[in-house]
Design a protein around this motif. Structure first.
Motif, PDB file in Angstrom:
ATOM      1  N   ALA A 217      13.063   5.558   2.251  1.00 32.57           N
ATOM      2  CA  ALA A 217      11.806   6.257   1.947  1.00 32.57           C
ATOM      3  C   ALA A 217      11.520   6.138   0.447  1.00 32.57           C
ATOM      4  O   ALA A 217      10.386   5.856   0.031  1.00 32.57           O
ATOM      5  N   GLY A 218      12.552   6.316  -0.365  1.00 35.64           N
ATOM      6  CA  GLY A 218      12.379   6.227  -1.812  1.00 35.64           C
ATOM      7  C   GLY A 218      12.019   4.819  -2.266  1.00 35.64           C
ATOM      8  O   GLY A 218      11.146   4.626  -3.120  1.00 35.64           O
ATOM      9  N   VAL A 219      12.691   3.828  -1.705  1.00 35.89           N
ATOM     10  CA  VAL A 219      12.393   2.440  -2.067  1.00 35.89           C
ATOM     11  C   VAL A 219      10.951   2.109  -1.695  1.00 35.89           C
ATOM     12  O   VAL A 219      10.208   1.488  -2.463  1.00 35.89           O
ATOM     13  N   THR A 220      10.533   2.551  -0.509  1.00 34.88           N
ATOM     14  CA  THR A 220       9.164   2.281  -0.071  1.00 34.88           C
ATOM     15  C   THR A 220       8.159   3.006  -0.964  1.00 34.88           C
ATOM     16  O   THR A 220       7.091   2.472  -1.283  1.00 34.88           O
TER      17      THR A 220
ATOM     18  N   PRO B 241       0.514   8.344  -1.847  1.00 32.94           N
ATOM     19  CA  PRO B 241       0.590   7.175  -2.724  1.00 32.94           C
ATOM     20  C   PRO B 241      -0.742   6.907  -3.402  1.00 32.94           C
ATOM     21  O   PRO B 241      -1.796   7.229  -2.866  1.00 32.94           O
ATOM     22  N   SER B 242      -0.656   6.303  -4.581  1.00 35.11           N
ATOM     23  CA  SER B 242      -1.883   5.869  -5.242  1.00 35.11           C
ATOM     24  C   SER B 242      -2.451   4.697  -4.453  1.00 35.11           C
ATOM     25  O   SER B 242      -1.757   4.042  -3.679  1.00 35.11           O
ATOM     26  N   ALA B 243      -3.723   4.427  -4.650  1.00 33.28           N
ATOM     27  CA  ALA B 243      -4.412   3.475  -3.788  1.00 33.28           C
ATOM     28  C   ALA B 243      -3.947   2.037  -3.984  1.00 33.28           C
ATOM     29  O   ALA B 243      -4.047   1.216  -3.081  1.00 33.28           O
ATOM     30  N   ALA B 244      -3.393   1.733  -5.154  1.00 31.26           N
ATOM     31  CA  ALA B 244      -3.155   0.343  -5.523  1.00 31.26           C
ATOM     32  C   ALA B 244      -2.425  -0.474  -4.451  1.00 31.26           C
ATOM     33  O   ALA B 244      -2.835  -1.569  -4.106  1.00 31.26           O
TER      34      ALA B 244
ATOM     35  N   MET C 206       6.098   3.316   5.507  1.00 24.04           N
ATOM     36  CA  MET C 206       5.919   1.906   5.879  1.00 24.04           C
ATOM     37  C   MET C 206       4.532   1.691   6.471  1.00 24.04           C
ATOM     38  O   MET C 206       3.902   0.652   6.244  1.00 24.04           O
ATOM     39  N   LEU C 207       4.060   2.656   7.220  1.00 25.61           N
ATOM     40  CA  LEU C 207       2.704   2.571   7.761  1.00 25.61           C
ATOM     41  C   LEU C 207       1.686   2.561   6.615  1.00 25.61           C
ATOM     42  O   LEU C 207       0.788   1.717   6.567  1.00 25.61           O
ATOM     43  N   LEU C 208       1.867   3.479   5.691  1.00 30.37           N
ATOM     44  CA  LEU C 208       0.945   3.544   4.552  1.00 30.37           C
ATOM     45  C   LEU C 208       0.982   2.243   3.743  1.00 30.37           C
ATOM     46  O   LEU C 208      -0.032   1.788   3.216  1.00 30.37           O
ATOM     47  N   ALA C 209       2.168   1.647   3.674  1.00 32.20           N
ATOM     48  CA  ALA C 209       2.344   0.444   2.870  1.00 32.20           C
ATOM     49  C   ALA C 209       1.881  -0.817   3.602  1.00 32.20           C
ATOM     50  O   ALA C 209       1.828  -1.895   3.005  1.00 32.20           O
TER      51      ALA C 209
ATOM     52  N   THR D  51      -4.656   5.516   3.543  1.00 29.80           N
ATOM     53  CA  THR D  51      -4.681   6.755   2.766  1.00 29.80           C
ATOM     54  C   THR D  51      -4.372   7.912   3.714  1.00 29.80           C
ATOM     55  O   THR D  51      -5.012   8.031   4.765  1.00 29.80           O
ATOM     56  N   PRO D  52      -3.381   8.720   3.361  1.00 26.18           N
ATOM     57  CA  PRO D  52      -3.030   9.825   4.260  1.00 26.18           C
ATOM     58  C   PRO D  52      -4.016  10.977   4.148  1.00 26.18           C
ATOM     59  O   PRO D  52      -4.760  11.086   3.175  1.00 26.18           O
ATOM     60  N   LEU D  53      -3.988  11.806   5.159  1.00 26.87           N
ATOM     61  CA  LEU D  53      -4.729  13.069   5.134  1.00 26.87           C
ATOM     62  C   LEU D  53      -3.703  14.199   5.089  1.00 26.87           C
ATOM     63  O   LEU D  53      -2.565  14.020   5.512  1.00 26.87           O
ATOM     64  N   GLY D  54      -4.125  15.336   4.595  1.00 27.04           N
ATOM     65  CA  GLY D  54      -3.178  16.440   4.443  1.00 27.04           C
ATOM     66  C   GLY D  54      -3.206  17.377   5.641  1.00 27.04           C
ATOM     67  O   GLY D  54      -3.970  17.206   6.596  1.00 27.04           O
ATOM     68  N   VAL D  55      -2.332  18.376   5.570  1.00 24.65           N
ATOM     69  CA  VAL D  55      -2.216  19.310   6.700  1.00 24.65           C
ATOM     70  C   VAL D  55      -3.392  20.289   6.751  1.00 24.65           C
ATOM     71  O   VAL D  55      -3.558  20.990   7.743  1.00 24.65           O
ATOM     72  N   ARG D  56      -4.189  20.325   5.697  1.00 23.70           N
ATOM     73  CA  ARG D  56      -5.421  21.113   5.788  1.00 23.70           C
ATOM     74  C   ARG D  56      -6.551  20.290   6.390  1.00 23.70           C
ATOM     75  O   ARG D  56      -7.444  20.825   7.027  1.00 23.70           O
ATOM     76  N   GLU D  57      -6.497  18.981   6.191  1.00 24.20           N
ATOM     77  CA  GLU D  57      -7.543  18.101   6.703  1.00 24.20           C
ATOM     78  C   GLU D  57      -7.342  17.785   8.182  1.00 24.20           C
ATOM     79  O   GLU D  57      -8.287  17.475   8.886  1.00 24.20           O
TER      80      GLU D  57
END
Lengths: 647, 647
Positions: B276-279, B26-29, B349-352, B34-40
Motif C-alpha cells: 500500500a505504501g509503495v503504491t 492521491p494527487s491527480a498527477a 492499485m485501482l486508483l493507480a 479520483t476517490p470519493l469520501g465517506v460523506r460523498e
C-alpha cells in the motif's frame, strides 16, 4: 576398559546388569518380548548393513568433526577456562555431544572398533573437568546463565541434556564396559534425584527425554530410585508445573495427565520421547492404565497423524502434531528426530505387547526406517534433512530448519547425531524372543545368536529385501525343543507362505491372525518366505484433505516419489496427472515407471467447475518413480510423493 | 472543532488540504481514478449499511471499552505517573488505541456524530501529556525500555505505531477539522524526519505502515518532506538494514529491494501494508518501475496465493504467505488484518490504474468485504476472528490467535479495531470518478454526490444485492455533458446488461472489455443492471493440492460453507461428498441447499487404491450451504468451504 579420567569416587556399574548391548532392556515382568542386542543381531548385507558401514565410515567421523567446528566442545571448554570462545548454538547443545558419544558407543558394541577411543578419552575427560562437585554439568547454564540452574525447567533443557548423557553412558558401558561417562552421568542423576522427587522439589523438564533415560539407568544399574524418579515425573506431567507461556501447555504435553491425554499433540518430538518414557515406566511397573493411555496415544499418532513415509509433525509452527487427518505434504514438518523418537517408542510398545500388535509395530518401524529415516541422509552419509516433506514446490524457499537440500549440519543439530545413534543400533530392532519363539520383525540379511534359553544356535537370514521379495532363513546349532520361528508377513503381501525344508520333513505356514507365520525352529532347517513386491497404488483416508484425489506408489515397504530431475525440460512435477489404469512398470533393476498425462491448459486460481484437468488430447509421458529416500540427491528441484489422478 | 488539549505550539493543517473524508487521496498527477469520501458516498441500505450501523452502535463502543480493560490506556498513563499498573500487552499496543481513534474518526466523518467527542478529548489529551517535548510518544519504549528508543527498529514497531497515529490524526482532521491529534502526530513525524532520511540516519521499520501513513500526511498537509521520507524508506527496504535474526529477511520483506521482490512473501500483513505504501509513493511520484513491481506483487498475491474468501497468509508460522498454490483450508492463517491491508492496497492499485484492471481490483475488494472481512465479526458486532480458516476440524484446538469461536478481544488486538475503521470507511470503496465518468465499483445501496467537476447531482443506487441481482441507479440533478456512468459487471455474470430509461430515450450496454458497462449519465435517468445469481460451483487451480477433488459453492460474491450445526447428529462435515450433478437448490429466502452422499464405510489412514468413497448404496442427504461470513454464530463445530466430490 580404556583409560578413564574420572576420579576415584566412581560408582561402577552394578554386577547384575545384563550384558546385552540393546537400547532398551526391560525386565521380564511386564515385557512380552525380550530384545536382542546389536552384538546378537549382526546385519550382514543389504541396505541396512550398508547404511551401518556408511554410518561408521562417514557419518560418525563427520559428526565428531562438526561437534568441534560448531563450538559444542568449546562451549564446555570455556566453562573451565580452556577456551575463550563465546557460547555458540542452542542452550541444549551439550546433548548433541552426548548423542554422538552414544552413536559411537553402539558402533563399538556392534563392531568392537577402537578407533574412537582416543576421542572418547578426550571428550569424556572434558565433561569430567567441567562437571561441578555436585554432579551438575550443563555448559550453557554454567557458562552463560548460572543463575538459571534448575529455575526455568520448561526452557533450559537441563534434564533433557542429562537424559542424553545417561543414554550415552549406558550405551558405552553396555558396549564394552567403559564406565567413565556412566560415573559422571550417575553423579548428575544423583544430584537430580536428591533435589527432585516425591517429598522433594516437584519438577519436570520442558522437553521429555529424562524419563526414558532414567528407566534405562535403573535397568542398567539396578538402582530403584532412578525408576521411582522417572515414574514420579510421569505422574507430574499435566499438573501445570511448567510455565508454558505463549507456547501453551499442549506444546509441552503439560495440558493433561498422561492417563487422560489420549491424543498426540504439541511438539512432536517431545510427545514421542515422553511416550517412550511412559511406556518404559509401564514395562517396569506394570500399571495397566499407563499402557491403555499409550495404546490410545499410539492410535492417535499412527492411525490419524502419521505421514505415509513414517514421519510425524504436520506443522512448522511449534514443530507440532496437527489435528486428526491434517497431513499436508508440502508443509509437512516431519522432523527426522520425531521419526527416531517414534522408533524408540514403537519398539517399546512391541516389547510391552501393546494393543496394536507386534506385526503392526514392526511394520511401522520398517516404514520409518526405509522411508522417513532413510530420506533424512544423503548417499554420502554427511548431509541431512531436518524436515522431511512429502512434496517440494519448485519455488520453495530454503528455510533454515527445512532447507531445499540436505545440509551438513544445523544450528539446532539434534537430527544428525540422532541419525548416527539410530543407524548404529538398527540391529536391535530386527528380532526378539519369547519363551518359545524367535521373532523376526525386520526382514534383513543378518546373523542372529539364539539366546541361551532357546538353545545355542546361529540363525542366518539371507535376502536382498526390499529389492527382492525372497527371504531365506537357516538354522545352525542346537535349538531347544518346542521353539518356533515367527516371521512377520507384511500386510501388503498377506498370502505369502513361509515354507521349511529340514531332515525331519518340510512344512508350510501362512500368517496367523497376528501377522506372523510360524514353523518349528529346527537345527539345519531352511525356511523361505516369498513376498509379493508388485508395486501398489495407495490412497489416504477420505478425511486427509491434503492428498485427496491423489495416489502414492509403494513397492514392498518403500514409498516412491516423482522428482523434477527425471522430467524433461519444461515439464513441471505439479502438472503431472497419474494414469493409474495404465499400471506401473518394473524394470529388471527394480526401477519403477508410472504413466502420466500432462496438464497443458492455462488455469486461473479459481474458476467454474469444468472438465478434467487432463484430457484425451493432453500429452502423455512415462515418468520414473524413485524411492522417496533417494530424492534430492541430484538436484534441489520439485518432488512429490502423492500424484494427482484425473477427475 | 471540539476542545483541544494541545499546546499553543500546534501546527494546524494547511489550508490547501482537500476537504474530502477518504482514506486515500492521491494527487491527480499519477492517479487514474479520483476517490470519493465517506460523506460523498452514503451507504443507505443493505448489508454494508447495516454493518456500518452495527459498527457504530456496538463495535466502536466495545473497542473503546476493551482498550481500557486491556490496559492500553494505562500503558500510557503509567508513563506519566497517572497509573501504577504494569505494562500490559504487546509493545505496539498504542497502535490499537490509534486504530480505534481512526475508526471513530470515519464514523464522525460519515454521520457527524458527537458521541465520541468526550472520549477523544480524554485519550488525545492523554497522548498529549505522554508525548515528550521532542515529539516522541510510545508507551512501551518510554515506560519499559527507554534505552531502546530507535535502536531496534526491526522489533520495536515505533514507526508502525506512529503510522497508525498519523492515519488516525488525518482521518480526524478530514472528518470535522479536529486537529489536536494531528498536531501531536506531526510532532512525532517531524522528529522522525529530523533523525531519519537522506543524509541522515538510515532506518526502516520492521513492520511497514509508516510509508503509507507518511504519504497520506503529505497529501493532507502538503509538506513534501513526509513524501520524501516515505519514498526514501521504500528505497531502503531490501538493503539489509534490519537485524532479521531467526525470522529471516523475507519475514520483514527486507530480502530484496521492492523493485526486485516480485513475489508476496513473509509476514502477510507486513507485505500488504508495505505494498500500500509503495503504491502510494508511486501515486505521488509516478515512478513506473514501482508500479511494475506492484503489478507483479499483485499477481503473486491474488493469482497464486489468495484464498477463495479473499484472505491471505497460508502459514501460522510467521503469519506468512505460503508458496504459490499453497492454500490449505484448515491451517489457513488468513489474518483479518491481511484482508484489510489488501483492501487498502488493492484500492490504491485501482486508483493507480494497475495492470489487473479496475474491475478485477473492485471484484477482489468485493470478495474480501463479503467473505473474509465479514466472517471476522459476529452478528452482534463484538466478537472477532483473528484467523479465518476455510475449514474447521471437529477436534481443532482453540489456539490463542486462532480460536474455534470468535472472541471479544485478543492479547495481540490488531484485528478488532482494524475491522472498526474499515467498516466505517466502506463507503469510500464504492465509487470513483475520472474526467468524464462516475464509476460504480461496489454494488450497494447508496447515495452519491457527484463531485463538482462532473456536475451537481445525487446518484442513487437501490438494490438488495447481493441477496438479489437487480441493481437500480437514478440520477437527480445536473450532470455535465459527456459524463458517463460506468457500472462494474461481475465476472460471474458477464452477459448482464445495463439498461437506461430517460426522457431522451432508452439505452443498453454490456460490459466493455474492461468489465464495466457504460451509458451516458443523465439527469432523471434510471438504470437497471440484472445480475445472474444462480449458485456456482467453483474449483481451484490444479496445483492447489489442498482442495483438489473439491468444489466450493458461490452465489454472486458470496462464498458458502457447510457447518456442523446444520447436520443431523452422527453425521460429520468431513464425511460429506457433494453430488454436483444434482444441482443446488435456492429457496425463496436465498437459502442454498446442496445434495450430498455420506461416506459410511470404515477407512484406514492408508489403504490400497479402491472404490469411490461414496457408493450408490451410501446414504444421501440434503445440506444447507450458508454464507461463509455467517459460520460459527451458532456453535463452534466443524465447517468446510470446499466440499469433496466423488472419485
Amino acid at each position: 576398559m580404556t583409560a578413564s579420567t574420572t576420579s576415584s569416587t566412581a560408582v561402577s556399574r552394578v554386577d547384575d546388569a545384563r550384558d546385552v548391548a540393546a537400547p532398551a532392556l526391560p525386565s521380564a515382568a511386564h515385557a512380552v518380548h525380550t530384545p536382542l542386542g546389536v552384538r546378537e543381531v549382526r546385519l550382514t548385507d543389504g541396505p541396512l548393513a550398508s547404511w551401518q558401514s556408511l554410518n561408521a565410515s562417514a557419518t560418525l567421523p563427520h559428526c565428531i568433526e562438526q561437534i568441534e567446528e560448531w563450538g559444542i566442545l568449546d562451549n564446555l571448554r570455556r566453562v573451565i577456562g580452556e577456551s575463550g570462545a563465546e557460547f555458540r548454538g542452542f542452550w541444549f547443545a551439550d546433548s548433541d555431544l552426548y548423542k554422538v558419544i552414544e552413536a559411537v558407543a553402539w558402533e563399538i558394541a556392534r563392531t568392537g572398533t577402537t578407533e574412537f577411543d582416543a576421542w572418547l578419552d578426550d571428550v569424556i575427560g572434558l565433561v569430567a573437568r567441567v562437571q561441578e562437585p555436585s554432579g551438575y554439568v550443563h555448559s550453557w547454564i554454567q557458562g552463560v546463565h548460572p543463575e538459571l540452574k534448575f529455575v526455568q525447567l520448561e526452557l533450559t533443557h537441563e534434564m533433557y541434556v542429562l537424559g542424553h548423557m545417561i543414554q550415552a553412558a549406558v550405551a558405552l558401558d553396555r558396549a564394552n564396559g567403559r564406565d567413565d561417562l556412566l560415573v559422571l552421568a550417575r553423579r548428575f542423576a544423583d544430584l537430580l534425584d536428591r533435589r527432585f522427587g516425591p517429598g522433594r522439589e516437584q519438577g519436570i523438564c520442558g522437553h521429555p527425554e529424562i524419563e526414558t533415560a532414567l528407566v534405562e539407568l535403573y535397568r542398567h544399574t539396578g538402582e530403584e530410585r532412578y525408576l521411582a524418579l522417572a515414574a514420579h515425573m510421569v505422574e507430574l506431567r499435566g499438573q501445570g508445573l511448567l510455565k508454558v507461556g505463549g507456547l501453551g501447555a499442549r506444546y509441552f504435553q503439560d495440558h493433561a495427565p498422561v492417563r487422560e491425554a489420549r491424543d498426540a499433540v504439541g511438539h512432536a518430538v517431545r510427545q514421542l520421547y515422553l511416550n517412550a518414557g511412559v511406556t518404559d515406566v509401564y514395562l517396569e511397573q506394570g500399571d495397566a492404565t499407563l499402557l491403555a493411555a499409550m495404546d490410545a496415544q499410539w492410535s492417535s499418532a499412527h492411525e490419524r497423524k502419521m505421514y505415509l513415509s513414517g514421519a510425524f509433525g504436520s506443522r512448522h509452527r511449534d514443530e507440532a502434531f496437527g489435528d486428526d487427518y491434517e497431513l499436508p505434504s508440502e508443509r509437512a514438518y516431519a522432523e527426522t528426530c520425531a521419526t527416531i523418537a517414534d522408533i524408540h517408542w514403537t519398539w517399546r510398545m512391541l516389547l510391552a505387547g501393546g494393543a496394536a500388535g507386534a506385526a503392526t509395530y514392526a511394520e511401522t518401524i520398517e516404514r520409518e526406517i526405509h522411508n522417513a529415516l532413510a530420506a533424512s541422509i544423503d548417499g554420502g552419509g554427511t548431509r541431512f534433512f531436518y524436515s522431511n516433506p512429502l512434496q517440494q514446490r519448485p519455488d520453495r524457499y530454503s528455510e533454515e530448519n527445512a532447507p531445499r537440500e540436505r545440509t551438513p549440519w544445523y544450528v539446532c543439530a539434534c537430527c544428525p547425531p540422532n541419525i548416527g545413534r539410530t543407524v548404529a543400533q538398527l540391529g536391535a530392532y530386527v528380532a526378539s524372543t519369547t519363551a518359545d519363539a524367535l521373532w523376526l520383525h525386520q526382514l534383513a540379511a543378518a546373523e542372529i545368536d539364539l539366546p541361551a534359553d532357546l538353545g545355542e544356535a546361529v540363525v542366518r537370514v539371507t535376502t536382498a529385501y526390499p529389492a527382492d521379495g525372497r527371504v531365506e532363513v537357516s538354522v545352525h546349532g542346537h535349538v531347544r525343543d518346542g521353539v518356533r520361528l515367527a516371521v512377520r508377513v507384511p500386510s501388503w503381501s498377506p498370502d505369502a507362505e513361509l515354507t521349511s525344508r529340514a531332515d525331519g520333513g518340510s512344512g508350510a505356514a501362512r500368517a496367523d491372525a497376528d501377522g506372523y507365520a510360524r514353523l518349528p525352529l529346527v537345527d539345519g532347517a531352511r525356511y523361505t518366505l516369498s513376498l509379493d513386491l508388485t508395486p501398489r497404488l495407495t490412497r489416504a483416508h477420505h478425511r486427509v484433505d491434503a492428498v485427496r484425489g491423489c495416489l502414492a506408489v509403494e513397492r514392498g515397504p518403500v514409498v516412491h516419489c516423482v522428482e523434477q530431475a527425471d522430467l524433461p525440460d519444461g515439464v513441471a512435477v505439479d502438472d503431472l496427472v497419474l494414469l493409474p489404469e495404465q499400471g506401473i512398470d518394473v524394470a529388471d533393476d527394480g526401477t519403477l515407471t508410472v504413466h502420466c498425462a500432462l496438464v497443458d491448459r492455462p488455469d486461473t486460481l479459481y474458476s467454474g467447475a469444468a472438465a478434467p484437468v487432463a484430457t484425451e488430447g493432453s500429452p502423455s509421458l512415462d515418468v520414473a518413480a524413485i524411492p522417496f529416500a533417494t530424492w534430492g540427491n541430484r538436484s534441489p528441484g520439485a518432488m512429490r510423493v502423492w500424484l494427482p489422478v484425473d477427475r
